[in-house]
Design an enzyme around this catalytic site. Structure first.
Site, PDB file in Angstrom:
ATOM      1  N   HIS A  90      -0.155 -26.321  25.350  1.00 60.08           N
ATOM      2  CA  HIS A  90       0.969 -26.922  26.074  1.00 60.08           C
ATOM      3  C   HIS A  90       0.443 -27.982  27.031  1.00 60.08           C
ATOM      4  O   HIS A  90      -0.655 -27.857  27.567  1.00 60.08           O
ATOM      5  CB  HIS A  90       1.834 -25.880  26.786  1.00 60.08           C
ATOM      6  CG  HIS A  90       1.136 -25.065  27.847  1.00 60.08           C
ATOM      7  ND1 HIS A  90       1.002 -25.496  29.138  1.00 60.08           N
ATOM      8  CD2 HIS A  90       0.541 -23.853  27.798  1.00 60.08           C
ATOM      9  CE1 HIS A  90       0.365 -24.577  29.846  1.00 60.08           C
ATOM     10  NE2 HIS A  90       0.059 -23.566  29.060  1.00 60.08           N
ATOM     11  N   ASP A  92       2.426 -29.262  29.604  1.00 57.25           N
ATOM     12  CA  ASP A  92       2.978 -29.137  30.961  1.00 57.25           C
ATOM     13  C   ASP A  92       2.028 -28.279  31.786  1.00 57.25           C
ATOM     14  O   ASP A  92       1.218 -27.526  31.238  1.00 57.25           O
ATOM     15  CB  ASP A  92       4.377 -28.525  30.947  1.00 57.25           C
ATOM     16  CG  ASP A  92       4.361 -27.052  30.576  1.00 57.25           C
ATOM     17  OD1 ASP A  92       3.769 -26.719  29.537  1.00 57.25           O
ATOM     18  OD2 ASP A  92       4.917 -26.233  31.335  1.00 57.25           O
ATOM     19  N   ASP A 123      -5.633 -24.856  31.730  1.00 56.70           N
ATOM     20  CA  ASP A 123      -4.304 -24.346  31.337  1.00 56.70           C
ATOM     21  C   ASP A 123      -3.316 -25.480  31.327  1.00 56.70           C
ATOM     22  O   ASP A 123      -2.678 -25.734  32.328  1.00 56.70           O
ATOM     23  CB  ASP A 123      -3.898 -23.242  32.333  1.00 56.70           C
ATOM     24  CG  ASP A 123      -2.528 -22.665  32.041  1.00 56.70           C
ATOM     25  OD1 ASP A 123      -2.081 -22.780  30.909  1.00 56.70           O
ATOM     26  OD2 ASP A 123      -1.917 -22.099  32.968  1.00 56.70           O
ATOM     27  N   GLU A 156       5.933 -24.750  28.948  1.00 58.37           N
ATOM     28  CA  GLU A 156       5.477 -23.355  28.896  1.00 58.37           C
ATOM     29  C   GLU A 156       5.542 -22.702  30.270  1.00 58.37           C
ATOM     30  O   GLU A 156       5.978 -21.563  30.413  1.00 58.37           O
ATOM     31  CB  GLU A 156       4.052 -23.298  28.339  1.00 58.37           C
ATOM     32  CG  GLU A 156       3.603 -21.908  27.911  1.00 58.37           C
ATOM     33  CD  GLU A 156       3.058 -21.058  29.043  1.00 58.37           C
ATOM     34  OE1 GLU A 156       3.065 -19.824  28.912  1.00 58.37           O
ATOM     35  OE2 GLU A 156       2.638 -21.617  30.075  1.00 58.37           O
ATOM     36  N   GLU A 157       5.103 -23.430  31.271  1.00 58.72           N
ATOM     37  CA  GLU A 157       4.959 -22.825  32.604  1.00 58.72           C
ATOM     38  C   GLU A 157       6.304 -22.512  33.257  1.00 58.72           C
ATOM     39  O   GLU A 157       6.382 -21.669  34.141  1.00 58.72           O
ATOM     40  CB  GLU A 157       4.145 -23.736  33.529  1.00 58.72           C
ATOM     41  CG  GLU A 157       2.758 -24.098  33.017  1.00 58.72           C
ATOM     42  CD  GLU A 157       1.795 -22.911  32.986  1.00 58.72           C
ATOM     43  OE1 GLU A 157       2.209 -21.783  33.299  1.00 58.72           O
ATOM     44  OE2 GLU A 157       0.627 -23.126  32.627  1.00 58.72           O
ATOM     45  N   HIS A 423      -3.204 -21.585  37.640  1.00 53.83           N
ATOM     46  CA  HIS A 423      -2.008 -21.392  38.472  1.00 53.83           C
ATOM     47  C   HIS A 423      -2.316 -21.422  39.974  1.00 53.83           C
ATOM     48  O   HIS A 423      -1.411 -21.428  40.787  1.00 53.83           O
ATOM     49  CB  HIS A 423      -1.263 -20.070  38.157  1.00 53.83           C
ATOM     50  CG  HIS A 423      -0.692 -20.039  36.771  1.00 53.83           C
ATOM     51  ND1 HIS A 423       0.330 -19.208  36.404  1.00 53.83           N
ATOM     52  CD2 HIS A 423      -1.003 -20.747  35.659  1.00 53.83           C
ATOM     53  CE1 HIS A 423       0.631 -19.395  35.123  1.00 53.83           C
ATOM     54  NE2 HIS A 423      -0.173 -20.318  34.663  1.00 53.83           N
TER      55      HIS A 423
END
Ligand SMILES: [Zn+2]
Length: 451
Positions: A90, A92, A123, A156-157, A423
């Site tokens: 992903h 995003d 990520d 996704e996030e 994150h």
């Protein structure tokens, strides 16, 4: 590893990979368009479109998913009769959070202490670069022996489920024999790991009412039923003395048989304070990957500052239940609901409302794809054997793909090992991990095609 031509090619491509990841990280592609301009996400998507076209992908398209974001799709045809592998990533990213907490600018890839820092480096923009590196290495060494579909998601996030809904509406699009989700991570840097199970989740709001209004605790306290007290009791009923989750009728999953999580290491990773015990029973891996876990996420009650001497007439909590593999999330939800109703004391009125639900996921680790990945990992990580880890969280797309393509094998690998701090502030990727996992993915595709 240096004697392997695929590994040599990947090594030679690393400077280009770094330059490309630098470009990709520079897009502030957070799919929260109230906070970040949509044009940033569009620019990232277009960058991926161009990258796929440059690699010879066909049918490259921006897919408008029902959540208002775009996923990028492309197909690289392989030899006739070859198997089809879907590679997922992903583009995003999580918002940078506290920008002042970053040691380097979040959207500028910066090398420090042998790692590349920047939002999305691990990520999951790095995951897309990993797919590119693997394919380029194969092209330079005899060709890509499978049909490759690539899907790079745009939200996704945010958990808005755009790609899941789109895939359900276009069930042929992502059909594949094997699916590689490049959004997980090794258990530790240098320890090749496939994530083979994910816990599911259900979220529930529970409200307790006892009185028509709040009362003075001096005048009425002691006999008037206190809603907050009732809520505390019902929440406490969800735990045994040792802190294990106890929902009536809800069983544990089977004991965890993969990689074990050392208790001391877990204490360190979780930053548990000295003298404080871990909760639950069984191995740490059992507790976080194979058993249910209730967490109270929030309680509506008067804050301490400004609280008055009152008996509360109503109280509310939001709780999450992580559902282990082998347990149906809908069944777990019913059990949780029944438990909350049965354990609410004093005849207090209780209401439960389900907020969301995701099924757990469990891969078939005896499949040919897993054997091929183990072989590839052993070459990419000399002297190491591939381990199986679980993940306590959920990736709803896995369930969508597993439901749409029940015969497809699903492997979760990626760059998000613990040091990557995904994150959080100061996210980074290990370039060695990017290199080795790209080699592993390339060799996997080759071994899998031959099997
Ligand atoms: Zn991710």
């Amino acid at each position: 590893m240096s004697s392997n031509p695929v590994a040599e090619t990947v090594a030679s491509l690393m400077p280009r990979a770094k330059a490309e990841l630098t470009e990709l990280v520079a897009f502030k592609s957070v799919a929260d368009f109230d906070q970040f301009p949509r044009s940033e996400s569009e620019a990232a998507a277009n960058w991926i479109v161009a990258a796929l076209r440059a690699e010879g992908f066909q049918d490259v398209a921006l897919l408008d998913t029902p959540d208002g974001t775009q996923s990028v799709y492309g197909l690289l045809p392989g030899p006739e009769g070859a198997k089809t592998v879907l590679l997922y990533a992903h583009y995003d990213v999580q918002p940078p959070l506290d920008e002042a907490g970053w040691d380097t600018p979040p959207f500028e890839l910066t090398e420090r202490d042998g790692r590349w820092f920047g939002r999305g480096t691990a990520d999951c923009k790095g995951g897309f670069i990993m797919h590119l590196l693997a394919l380029r290495a194969l092209k330079a060494n005899g060709g890509v022996p499978v049909h490759v579909k690539v899907i790079v998601e745009g939200s996704e996030e945010q958990g808005t489920g755009g790609l899941e809904r789109y895939a359900e509406q276009h069930p042929e699009l992502l059909a594949a024999d094997t699916i590689v989700i490049g959004d997980a991570g090794n258990f530790r840097v240098g320890l090749p790991t496939v994530t083979s199970t994910l816990r599911g989740m259900t979220m529930m709001r529970v409200s307790v009412d006892t009185l028509a209004g709040n009362l003075h605790s001096g005048q009425f306290g002691g006999a008037a039923p206190d809603a907050l007290g009732a809520l505390i009791r019902v929440l406490d009923s969800l735990r045994a003395e040792d802190g294990s989750t106890t929902v009536d009728g809800l069983a544990d999953g089977p004991a965890w048989e993969g990689l074990q999580y050392d208790e001391e290491q877990f204490r360190k990773d979780a930053k548990v304070l000295d003298g404080v015990s871990l909760i639950g029973s069984g191995t740490v891996a059992d507790r976080i990957w194979a058993r249910p876990a209730v967490t109270v996420l929030g309680i509506d009650c008067p804050p301490v500052v400004g609280a008055t001497p009152s008996v509360q007439s109503s109280a509310r909590a939001l709780i999450s239940l992580r559902v282990p593999p082998g347990v149906d999330a809908a069944e777990a939800t019913k059990l949780l609901q029944a438990h909350l109703e049965a354990h609410t004391p004093w005849g207090a009125r209780v209401r439960t409302e389900q907020i969301g639900q995701g099924q757990p996921f469990s891969a078939d680790t005896t499949s040919p794809a897993y054997a091929a990945m183990a072989e590839a990992m052993a070459v990419a990580y000399p002297g190491q054997e591939m381990s199986y880890a679980g993940q306590g969280g959920s990736i709803p797309l896995c369930n969508t793909l597993a439901a749409l393509y029940p015969r497809a094998e699903i492997l979760l690998i990626g760059l998000s090992e613990p040091e990557a701090q995904i994150h959080a502030v100061n996210e980074s990727v290990s370039p060695e991990e990017l290199e080795r996992l790209s080699v592993a993915e390339a060799l996997f595709l080759r071994t899998y095609a031959a099997g």
